[in-house]
Design a protein around this motif. Structure first.
Motif, PDB file in Angstrom:
ATOM      1  N   LEU A  37       0.811  -1.209   0.000  1.00 23.01           N
ATOM      2  CA  LEU A  37       0.000   0.000   0.000  1.00 23.01           C
ATOM      3  C   LEU A  37       0.849   1.266   0.000  1.00 23.01           C
ATOM      4  CD1 LEU A  37      -3.103   0.586   0.162  1.00 23.01           C
ATOM      5  CD2 LEU A  37      -2.818   0.803   2.624  1.00 23.01           C
ATOM      6  N   ILE A  38       0.388   2.240  -0.778  1.00 29.45           N
ATOM      7  CA  ILE A  38       0.923   3.604  -0.748  1.00 29.45           C
ATOM      8  C   ILE A  38      -0.239   4.499  -0.358  1.00 29.45           C
ATOM      9  CG2 ILE A  38       2.037   5.436  -2.063  1.00 29.45           C
ATOM     10  CD1 ILE A  38       2.443   2.897  -4.160  1.00 29.45           C
ATOM     11  N   ILE A  39      -0.093   5.254   0.709  1.00 28.64           N
ATOM     12  CA  ILE A  39      -1.169   6.134   1.154  1.00 28.64           C
ATOM     13  C   ILE A  39      -0.655   7.573   1.232  1.00 28.64           C
ATOM     14  CG2 ILE A  39      -2.513   4.397   2.391  1.00 28.64           C
ATOM     15  CD1 ILE A  39      -1.157   5.354   5.001  1.00 28.64           C
ATOM     16  N   CYS A  40      -1.525   8.505   0.905  1.00 32.22           N
ATOM     17  CA  CYS A  40      -1.130   9.905   1.004  1.00 32.22           C
ATOM     18  C   CYS A  40      -2.312  10.762   1.433  1.00 32.22           C
ATOM     19  CB  CYS A  40      -0.552  10.408  -0.318  1.00 32.22           C
ATOM     20  SG  CYS A  40      -1.744  10.618  -1.654  1.00 32.22           S
ATOM     21  N   PHE A  66       3.931   5.912   3.322  1.00 31.73           N
ATOM     22  CA  PHE A  66       2.996   7.032   3.447  1.00 31.73           C
ATOM     23  C   PHE A  66       3.689   8.318   3.027  1.00 31.73           C
ATOM     24  CE2 PHE A  66       5.249   7.060   7.443  1.00 31.73           C
ATOM     25  CZ  PHE A  66       5.362   8.406   7.783  1.00 31.73           C
ATOM     26  N   SER A  67       2.874   9.296   2.647  1.00 27.86           N
ATOM     27  CA  SER A  67       3.424  10.561   2.180  1.00 27.86           C
ATOM     28  C   SER A  67       2.441  11.694   2.443  1.00 27.86           C
ATOM     29  CB  SER A  67       3.709  10.481   0.679  1.00 27.86           C
ATOM     30  OG  SER A  67       4.015  11.739   0.142  1.00 27.86           O
ATOM     31  N   ALA A  68       2.966  12.832   2.852  1.00 30.48           N
ATOM     32  CA  ALA A  68       2.176  14.061   2.893  1.00 30.48           C
ATOM     33  C   ALA A  68       2.276  14.693   1.513  1.00 30.48           C
ATOM     34  CB  ALA A  68       2.719  15.006   3.955  1.00 30.48           C
ATOM     35  N   THR A  69       1.212  14.607   0.760  1.00 33.23           N
ATOM     36  CA  THR A  69       1.225  15.034  -0.638  1.00 33.23           C
ATOM     37  C   THR A  69       0.044  15.949  -0.934  1.00 33.23           C
ATOM     38  OG1 THR A  69       2.309  12.984  -1.360  1.00 33.23           O
ATOM     39  CG2 THR A  69       1.119  14.232  -3.042  1.00 33.23           C
ATOM     40  N   ASP A  70       0.326  17.080  -1.551  1.00 34.26           N
ATOM     41  CA  ASP A  70      -0.710  17.970  -2.057  1.00 34.26           C
ATOM     42  C   ASP A  70      -1.071  17.484  -3.454  1.00 34.26           C
ATOM     43  OD1 ASP A  70      -2.300  19.963  -3.080  1.00 34.26           O
ATOM     44  OD2 ASP A  70      -0.866  21.596  -2.745  1.00 34.26           O
ATOM     45  N   VAL A  71      -2.250  16.903  -3.596  1.00 40.84           N
ATOM     46  CA  VAL A  71      -2.613  16.293  -4.877  1.00 40.84           C
ATOM     47  C   VAL A  71      -2.762  17.318  -5.992  1.00 40.84           C
ATOM     48  CG1 VAL A  71      -3.754  14.330  -3.753  1.00 40.84           C
ATOM     49  CG2 VAL A  71      -5.112  16.332  -4.432  1.00 40.84           C
ATOM     50  N   ARG A  74       1.575  19.249  -9.203  1.00 36.62           N
ATOM     51  CA  ARG A  74       2.120  18.280 -10.150  1.00 36.62           C
ATOM     52  C   ARG A  74       3.485  17.767  -9.686  1.00 36.62           C
ATOM     53  NH1 ARG A  74       3.073  18.982 -16.706  1.00 36.62           N
ATOM     54  NH2 ARG A  74       3.864  16.862 -17.033  1.00 36.62           N
ATOM     55  N   ILE A  75       4.278  18.655  -9.104  1.00 37.37           N
ATOM     56  CA  ILE A  75       5.611  18.267  -8.632  1.00 37.37           C
ATOM     57  C   ILE A  75       5.506  17.200  -7.543  1.00 37.37           C
ATOM     58  CG2 ILE A  75       7.671  19.069  -7.393  1.00 37.37           C
ATOM     59  CD1 ILE A  75       7.331  21.751  -8.838  1.00 37.37           C
ATOM     60  N   GLU A  76       4.606  17.415  -6.573  1.00 34.67           N
ATOM     61  CA  GLU A  76       4.457  16.471  -5.463  1.00 34.67           C
ATOM     62  C   GLU A  76       3.843  15.155  -5.922  1.00 34.67           C
ATOM     63  OE1 GLU A  76       2.886  17.946  -1.786  1.00 34.67           O
ATOM     64  OE2 GLU A  76       3.772  19.931  -2.069  1.00 34.67           O
ATOM     65  N   ALA A  98      -9.041  11.525  -2.734  1.00 39.46           N
ATOM     66  CA  ALA A  98      -8.834  12.831  -2.115  1.00 39.46           C
ATOM     67  C   ALA A  98      -9.819  13.869  -2.646  1.00 39.46           C
ATOM     68  CB  ALA A  98      -7.407  13.306  -2.351  1.00 39.46           C
ATOM     69  N   ALA A  99     -10.472  14.582  -1.731  1.00 36.02           N
ATOM     70  CA  ALA A  99     -11.431  15.618  -2.128  1.00 36.02           C
ATOM     71  C   ALA A  99     -11.782  16.489  -0.922  1.00 36.02           C
ATOM     72  CB  ALA A  99     -12.701  14.992  -2.704  1.00 36.02           C
ATOM     73  N   ILE A 100     -12.224  17.708  -1.217  1.00 41.44           N
ATOM     74  CA  ILE A 100     -12.770  18.589  -0.188  1.00 41.44           C
ATOM     75  C   ILE A 100     -14.161  19.016  -0.624  1.00 41.44           C
ATOM     76  CG2 ILE A 100     -10.503  19.393   0.588  1.00 41.44           C
ATOM     77  CD1 ILE A 100     -11.005  21.985  -1.009  1.00 41.44           C
ATOM     78  N   ILE A 101     -14.977  19.446   0.321  1.00 41.23           N
ATOM     79  CA  ILE A 101     -16.338  19.868  -0.010  1.00 41.23           C
ATOM     80  C   ILE A 101     -16.356  21.253  -0.621  1.00 41.23           C
ATOM     81  CG2 ILE A 101     -16.870  20.824   2.274  1.00 41.23           C
ATOM     82  CD1 ILE A 101     -19.279  18.925  -0.085  1.00 41.23           C
ATOM     83  N   GLY A 102     -15.386  22.088  -0.250  1.00 45.81           N
ATOM     84  CA  GLY A 102     -15.306  23.433  -0.818  1.00 45.81           C
ATOM     85  C   GLY A 102     -16.324  24.385  -0.209  1.00 45.81           C
ATOM     86  N   PRO A 103     -16.403  25.601  -0.753  1.00 44.43           N
ATOM     87  CA  PRO A 103     -17.307  26.617  -0.197  1.00 44.43           C
ATOM     88  C   PRO A 103     -18.761  26.296  -0.492  1.00 44.43           C
ATOM     89  CG  PRO A 103     -16.331  27.416  -2.227  1.00 44.43           C
ATOM     90  CD  PRO A 103     -15.660  26.108  -1.924  1.00 44.43           C
TER      91      PRO A 103
END
Length: 294
Positions: A37-40, A66-71, A74-76, A98-103
């Protein structure tokens, strides 16, 4: 109904947004089925906690990174994909969660930067992982991509326009990409998980009924009380789509709650020659309006 025996031993699965909620449950399901497994996730402390929890479940042969990655970077994304392939020599399955609900609120009142941020994470972030992995899958002549969809992909989701637009956009992208890559045996599908009780739900309810509307607020409160869709039901569909059983099923938007996907293995050719379970325009004739079409 058929029960499948999922065995992901020697498989490598990458799950984004894996630190909590559905992402954690997906990761746990693959670990229990024998995969590496790879999780971020964005937050280092949270993804490290998830890594520690999964370490207690895995067997001695399994490996997790595991990784702290900003999806949305592109670099990360490229860095994580390249490192993972170097570490494991391959990746077999990508789960874009990965997703956020947003405003939330009327479009003229919401913060534009927050709106754009949602598109960058939910839409661009998923596309970036696909873009980074497709060359690897083409070289292998095999791969699985499972994209989490959500509210707004197939019907309006007022007051949550950035979330809805991002989810509709990514479903269409998945269908496009599936057509582009089908001769390489790459199966790409989107999953509609149904109403889930997660931190995202709590975030929406916190906004209050004035901002999101009384009708929706009451509906979500009821969902909170009735517990929503089972995580197990969603995870079982995702395991199916990551497994050999789903080989040849591609370009579909599949509901974990309503679709009889276990039966689809008997109708793969029919599915691939049909636009069923895809996003399409409804014309007048579809609704009995004879006056609307030439």
């Amino acid at each position: 109904m058929k029960n499948f025996n999922y065995n992901f031993e020697n498989h490598v699965v990458l799950v984004t947004g894996a630190s909590k909620g559905l992402g954690y449950e997906i990761s746990k399901s693959f670990i229990k089925s024998g995969s590496n497994l790879i999780i971020c996730a964005r937050n280092l402390n949270e993804i490290k906690k998830t890594f520690d929890r999964l370490q207690k479940i895995k067997n001695k042969k399994q490996k997790i990174i595991f990784s702290a990655t900003d999806v949305s970077s592109r670099i990360e994304v490229d860095k994580l994909v390249n490192f993972s392939i170097k570490k494991f020599k391959k990746i077999d399955v990508l789960v874009n969660n990965a997703a956020i609900i947003g405003p939330n609120g009327n479009i003229e009142k919401i913060d534009w930067n927050d709106w754009i941020k949602t598109i960058k994470i939910n839409l661009f972030g998923s596309i970036l992982f696909c873009k980074a992995l497709i060359p690897h899958f083409k070289r292998k002549n095999k791969g699985k991509i499972i994209q989490l969809s959500g509210g707004g992909a197939a019907s309006p989701n007022p007051m949550f326009s950035s979330y809805a637009v991002s989810k509709a956009g990514i479903v269409r992208f998945i269908e496009n990409l599936s057509e582009e890559t089908k001769r390489f045996n790459i199966d790409i599908n989107a999953v509609a998980p149904g109403p889930l009780n997660t931190d995202m739900l709590d975030e929406i309810l916190k906004a209050g009924q004035v901002k999101i509307g009384e009708k929706k607020y009451k509906k979500l409160l009821k969902q909170k009380e009735t517990k929503g869709t089972s995580f197990n039901k969603v995870c079982e569909l995702i395991l199916f789509l990551g497994s050999k059983y789903s080989d040849g099923i591609r370009g579909k938007l599949i509901s974990a709650l309503w679709d009889d996907w276990k039966n689809w293995i008997n109708y793969k050719q029919l599915l691939q020659n049909s636009d069923a379970y895809t996003l399409r325009r409804i014309i007048g004739r579809d609704r009995g309006f004879e006056w609307g079409d030439k």
